[in-house]
Design a protein around this motif. Sequence first.
Motif, PDB file in Angstrom:
ATOM      1  N   UNK A 804       0.861  -1.185   0.000  1.00  0.00           N
ATOM      2  CA  UNK A 804       0.000   0.000   0.000  1.00  0.00           C
ATOM      3  C   UNK A 804       0.899   1.237   0.000  1.00  0.00           C
ATOM      4  N   UNK A 805       0.777   2.035  -1.072  1.00  0.00           N
ATOM      5  CA  UNK A 805       1.566   3.256  -1.190  1.00  0.00           C
ATOM      6  C   UNK A 805       0.745   4.459  -0.735  1.00  0.00           C
ATOM      7  N   UNK A 806       1.442   5.448  -0.199  1.00  0.00           N
ATOM      8  CA  UNK A 806       0.756   6.669   0.246  1.00  0.00           C
ATOM      9  C   UNK A 806       0.513   7.609  -0.930  1.00  0.00           C
ATOM     10  N   UNK A 807       1.535   7.782  -1.745  1.00  0.00           N
ATOM     11  CA  UNK A 807       1.468   8.705  -2.883  1.00  0.00           C
ATOM     12  C   UNK A 807       1.682   7.928  -4.176  1.00  0.00           C
ATOM     13  N   UNK A 808       1.457   8.602  -5.289  1.00  0.00           N
ATOM     14  CA  UNK A 808       1.584   7.930  -6.583  1.00  0.00           C
ATOM     15  C   UNK A 808       2.903   8.261  -7.269  1.00  0.00           C
TER      16      UNK A 808
END
Length: 1089
Positions: A804-808
């Motif tokens: 799960x990433x916070x930003x792209x």
Amino acid sequence: MQWNWRILFSHMCCTSFLLFWITVGLNVVEVVGSQQGIPLSVVKLWASAFGGEIKSISAKYSGSQLLQKKYKEFEKSVRVEEIDGEKLVKNLALKMEEMFRKKAEATRRLVEAAEEAHHQHEENPDLQYEYFNAVLINEVDEEGNNVELGGEFLLEPNDHFNNLSVNLSLSVVQVPTNMYNKDPDIVNGVYWSEALNKVFVDNFERDPSLIWQYFGSAKGFFRQYPGVKWHPDEHGVIGFDCRNRKWYIQAATSPKDVVILVDVSGSMKGLRLTIARQTVSSIMDTLGEDDFFNIIAYNQEIHYVEPCLNGTLVRADRANKYHFQEHLDKLFAKGIGLLGDALTEAFTILNDFNQTGRGSVCSQAIMLVTDGATQMYDDVFEKFNWPDRKVRIFPYLIGRESAFADNLKWMACANKGYFSQISTLADVQENVMRYLHVMSRPKVIDHEHDTVWTEAYVDNALSQAHKLKVKGGPSLMTTVAMPVFSTKNETKNQGILLGVVGTDIPLQELMKIIPKHMLGIHGYAYAITNNGYILTHPDLRPLYQQGQKRRKPNYSSVDLSEVEWEDKDDILRNAMVNRRTGTFSMEVKKTVDKGKRVLKMHNDYYYTDIKGTPFSVGVALSRGHGKYFFRGNVSVEAGLHDLEQPDVALADEWTYCNTDEHHEHRHLTQIQAIKLFLTGRRPHLQCDRELIQEVLFDAVVTAPLEAYWTGLALNKSENSDKGVEIAYLGTRTGLSRTNLFVVPEQLSNQDFLTAEDKEGVFNADHFPLWYKRAAEQVPGTFIYSLPFSSALGNKSVVLASTAIQLLDDRKSPIVAAVGIQMKLEFFQRKFWTACRQCTALDGKCSISCDSEDINCYLIDNNGFILVTEDYSQTGLFFGEVEGAVMNKLLQMGSFKRITLYDYQALCKEYAGSSDSAHTLSDPFSVVKWLMTELVIFLLEFNLYSWWNVDLSVKAQRSRGKTMMVPCDTEYPAFVSERTIKETTGNIDCEGCIRSFVIQQIPSSNLFMVVVENKCDCSSAPPVTMDPIEIIHNESLKCDRLKFQKDRKKPESCHPFHPEENAMECGSATGLSSPLTAALLPLLVFFISR
């Protein structure tokens, strides 16, 4: 009629021609079909169908989309920061320095108490004193009475001491098996050292993280706190003598350069040579990592035991000592002994090597092992050693004859050494140890209490005596030790060493200080010694499995360059050894999953020294997401509410709050400690406020998953066949949540997410394997794998996880990973169902995995088989099953071979049976041999000396057996090429063309491989992952022995002192045994026959 015939003939020709072309056409179609092989479109359909189905299951049951959405909701309120590696490592060094300082202060208090107690004590040869003997406590005789020196000793289990039963108020005393419990020297020493009990207890109250504290006496006894029962081995022996422990020797003496001279003249044949070998071996045992040595055998010629090391010295590390030990067994006696030439050679080596500055550059000594010297060789000493007498001489007279004792004793006295006579194997150890006390004199007279730190080690003898059983094998530790001196004025110039005090520091305590949450998923911290040896590093493997966990032979001398092997020029290692502060970067290949998989990344290293110790510490951060951290914020009330839910756990080996600092906090769990800290009810609790704030944030963000998973579990229409067993998540702060979709007893893999599954949980030095691998996968895709520990039997499972990433963007931290565990049978069933689909309108597929004409496989990005028709091949490497296909995939670039190196490997070595046995055909020869052996046994043998030999080493050296020896190996790992999604190919198997198709499964790390089965390709060799030993030729072996890596010499050195009393230099022992007198004529009779 003729016209009709012509028409008929014409029609027949046309028909024949038409049939001909139809036949040709059919043949052409068949040929084209075989050239086209397996239809790519059909395989793509299968892959797409399976990929969609399995991703849907994985996403649904893991809750990945919900968790991604919840973190996105906080995207604007969190702050992303780049980690400052330099600041991080300096803060870590300060914390380690503080921890080590507290242990050193506890040791210093013991030194002061011991010296004061001895100063006040008057020796009394008639002293009678009952003490608690570690072996005899709580022992009773046949009548039920306590045995002498036993007594009733209260013991209670204590989890801080590995659940051993201990006494926190008193210490116990262990006396070596070959020493008398009531010897006046021991009784007096035990009596005055009772004063240490109060200090032991006080130290433990001040610092509850302390474990074992002890005093090792120069007289041989060992006082240990807390008191614990010791247990002899099956022979009734405890093979522990504190005086030959590394911490004792290191604290007692300064670093030294030593040349050992061994007499191999004809008079040394038989028993004398056996005793000589054991003496040399015992001398080597007293040498440590800061010492240098060589061994020379002499008769009428000079023979270097290792000819390659002519004229030089080598470091006394475990590998070098083991190498010399092997060569000792090859010594044989003949000729005459020219000691003068041997002494000249020894002095020359010591002088030349000292001038290079590569040795200890401190104390120097010559150990002389011989059965006699016909002269004093004062001309040699005058030329090389007088008047400064910088080289001490330690002669060991082998045998009972005393004819040459005076000459040898004179050599010792004239050169500040010590003379000893060794008559039996039982005499060896006690006599060898005496030289240490002589070499400690200058340090004692200087009254320098140097603090010494050992390298990482395991004391197996101590663990066995305590009957300590630790899951996963014994734990590594370092010891801080200081010498204890006699401060009485009348003994000052004698430089009397009373012993050494010390305390152990488990390296797990060091790991608790490391802020793992700041190091990222692949980051780690490590520490090394002044010699470049690893103190702690996630890639250090000190144990190997063989029925039970065993120590590797050279586990304590693994160099940093052997784990960070990509640094070919030792830039990182040498900078740290020389105690510099700095940074370094390099591309690395890190193996995971028991070395079967590899991750390629770019690491940035930050390092500095730990003040007050010989250690340096470093941290490694991987570039990309590993260099970034984010801070979120939630209320304490909301965070605590969600943190205390039953599905939440915190990383067991991470330190959120230090519960070891005070005794009253020791029973607290980390979550309990966090609550007490945040509510202000325990002001003395020391906690990491920053980490706690982030773990509260993660608890709040992940909380909706609990209700989501519960809803799935309660819905009877979902997961009816119980194919999905567990859903789980982990966050960057070590928080994890789990949900069972089946009852615990029905789990296919009971160990997953438990302490038994070392790679599957948050540890002190790594994130879980499923988290690490998911982080390197393309965002939004799942990574599937078969745990190697559970690849057999019907309890097999498949793990699926995604990050799960916070930003792209590339700088986005990986905030969490989620996953599921499903039954392998369920997973395989989904695969075979997908493979039955086809595009044909009539439902008749052109190919099918059910057909015998093709083989279908599902493999992962490292080439391991998850699904195959032959269930026994599940979990195997694809190249072992389909070698020809794997070779073609490597040639086409679909997979890459990555070469890796293991410098901590063990290889099997076969020791051939002895060729020295002789046939005893003559009956009298048999009697003569038996009687000779019996007499020798009675004269020279001693049960203690036999039992005290390290039985594991004995077993290793036994002939005719396979033994595990240290070696270097090279082995491959395989990784798929991400840019290649599909490939077709043909293999020529001895003229038969076999086609195959490989197709990536969408949104995964998986590939479907479909292979034609019409050709026999069994002649093609398999592609294996088997390691290959790196064989070094003799010249290279010699270069490796001679080569010395950079090291930082200890700052303290005490080679000699002008006030030293050099006349305390030993005495010869006489013959007094009536048994010896009776047996000698018998022995002479039989030997002379």
